[in-house]
Design an enzyme around this catalytic site. Sequence first.
Site, PDB file in Angstrom:
ATOM      1  N   CYS A  83     -24.686 -47.648 -32.807  1.00 54.53           N
ATOM      2  CA  CYS A  83     -23.823 -47.329 -32.008  1.00 54.53           C
ATOM      3  C   CYS A  83     -23.768 -46.803 -30.534  1.00 54.53           C
ATOM      4  CB  CYS A  83     -22.655 -45.916 -33.041  1.00 54.53           C
ATOM      5  SG  CYS A  83     -22.453 -46.192 -34.130  1.00 54.53           S
ATOM      6  N   SER A 207     -13.257 -40.954 -36.232  1.00 55.37           N
ATOM      7  CA  SER A 207     -12.837 -42.327 -35.031  1.00 55.37           C
ATOM      8  C   SER A 207     -12.458 -43.182 -35.863  1.00 55.37           C
ATOM      9  CB  SER A 207     -13.626 -42.330 -34.095  1.00 55.37           C
ATOM     10  OG  SER A 207     -14.849 -42.401 -34.972  1.00 55.37           O
ATOM     11  N   ILE A 209     -11.494 -47.307 -36.588  1.00 53.64           N
ATOM     12  CA  ILE A 209     -12.022 -49.019 -36.443  1.00 53.64           C
ATOM     13  C   ILE A 209     -11.301 -49.813 -35.779  1.00 53.64           C
ATOM     14  CG2 ILE A 209     -12.146 -51.174 -38.433  1.00 53.64           C
ATOM     15  CD1 ILE A 209     -13.264 -48.527 -40.458  1.00 53.64           C
ATOM     16  N   LYS A 332     -11.794 -40.470 -30.743  1.00 49.72           N
ATOM     17  CA  LYS A 332     -11.122 -40.111 -32.001  1.00 49.72           C
ATOM     18  C   LYS A 332      -9.162 -41.077 -31.102  1.00 49.72           C
ATOM     19  CE  LYS A 332      -9.291 -37.994 -34.869  1.00 49.72           C
ATOM     20  NZ  LYS A 332      -8.496 -39.407 -35.441  1.00 49.72           N
ATOM     21  N   HIS A 336     -12.866 -46.392 -31.512  1.00 54.95           N
ATOM     22  CA  HIS A 336     -14.737 -46.337 -31.529  1.00 54.95           C
ATOM     23  C   HIS A 336     -15.402 -48.093 -31.916  1.00 54.95           C
ATOM     24  CE1 HIS A 336     -18.779 -45.879 -32.064  1.00 54.95           C
ATOM     25  NE2 HIS A 336     -18.328 -45.132 -33.319  1.00 54.95           N
TER      26      HIS A 336
END
Lengths: 388, 131
Positions: A83, A207, A209, A332, A336
């Site tokens: 990430c 958060s 997808i 959030k 993300h």
Amino acid sequence: MRDVSIIGIGQTPVGELWEKSLRHLAHDAIVAALRDAGTGQADALYVGNMLSGELAEQEHLGALFADFAGLRGIEAFKIEAACASGAAALRVGHMAVASGLYDMVIVCGVEKMTDAIGADTTAALALAADQEYEVSQGVSFVALNALLMRRYMYEYNVPHEAFAGFSVNAHRNGAGNPNAMFRRPITAETYRRAAMIADPINLMDSSPICDGAAVVVLAPSDLASDGRGSGPAVRILASTSATDSLAIHDRRDPLFLEAAYLSSQKAYVQAGVTPADIDLFELHDAFSIMSALSLEATGFARRGEGVRWAEDDGERIAIDGELPLSTMGGLKARGHPVGATGVYQVVEVVQQLRGEAGVNQVKDARLGMAQNIGGSGATVITHVLAAE
Amino acid sequence: MRIARNWRTRQQRYSLVGEVCTECGNKIFPPRDVCPHCTGPAQLPYTLSGRGEVYSYSTMYSAPKGFEEYLPYTVALVQLKEGPMLTAQLTDVDADEVRIGMPVEMVTRKIREDGEAGQILYGYKFRSVLA
């Protein structure tokens, strides 16, 4: 070493962008950023991406995007750090310009997650964790964060509701960001009632997808102030990273994000600042527990007290608060898109420092920090930026 | 899990074979060859007792591909009495009975099946220690 500035930014909206392919997302953000920088050329393109092979069935992104954006021939490749891939690409871009190797570098963070179905995406995200000794047991990436959150609640005697303010604040700010995935405020009650994913983490701790691409264009600071771009250049005062074990169970203290501590300490030294100087902080709020742990590791709170920043619906972390967090919605609410997130964070800090954040503008923002976390804390990359 | 990886890690998953550091004496699991405590070489096999306690836990309602049919299930960080911590599922216990600090012991259980024709993966899970 030369000072490096950001002379152009670009981003696509974040969301379930089924009409856009991976390459179109990258293209749109690259073209927007080059236009913003007032140039059509670059020496190199570094792509931050985590899951294109797994979820978009495409690798070799450097050459693909360079060609697709009309830059065929330049150096281009992908950088992966889970990430934290986006910020990792920026680290590489920063090195290339600071070293004197290149004068104009494009950094593109991109992720296309929504072509795949849920269980595939959950499995793909878990690639950030230890495959042999975490994931093989059936643990998901959400569950790894849930293990941290449960222990945090136990050790510091904190109820789940105490984290609500992080999500309330993120959604409040997402409402003012035209590029955010979620543009509606939520209440602490929404947070309390959200469906459970991995106890104690519910949907409002997490958060989403999503898809998205964000780009920054880098140039040496002494060449950046020629007035070519559309906005004032923003100087990168610090670009640092650090690592920890991939698996949570291998950490000396699972509730302390050592890499976030190391990376931010290096950043404060490099930039010559302290946490008290920071006007806004784009932290890695992939899960609300990560906000609390990040604030503790970066020196904004003592151990066990990071969650207190969320009190009173996040009043102290709001746009007009003491320490504005997730000012454009954060992971959030902005969303993300994993490998793109680190670049989105930096693009948003640039918007704030240029005074271009619209209704979400932090007053007199001079110094902003962005911190991008890979996995459950194994790679942490920090950037400190200043208005020129 | 692919067949070769399953085979390579069989001693760890079936019998918790870790390592002991010849420099500082710390027990290590999973094995990693360089001691995380003193960075000395740690290549001497050491079988852990499988006794420990729950450091943290979570009941999952959404699973990675291949684990959907077992939902909901409870995963935990288990602190072994020899020192190392590991990640594993809990078994033979109701989710609402799990507590941090609960004494647990290792058992060998089925972890998953890779479809009708695929391999069946076995490994460690942990259950509450009967008083």
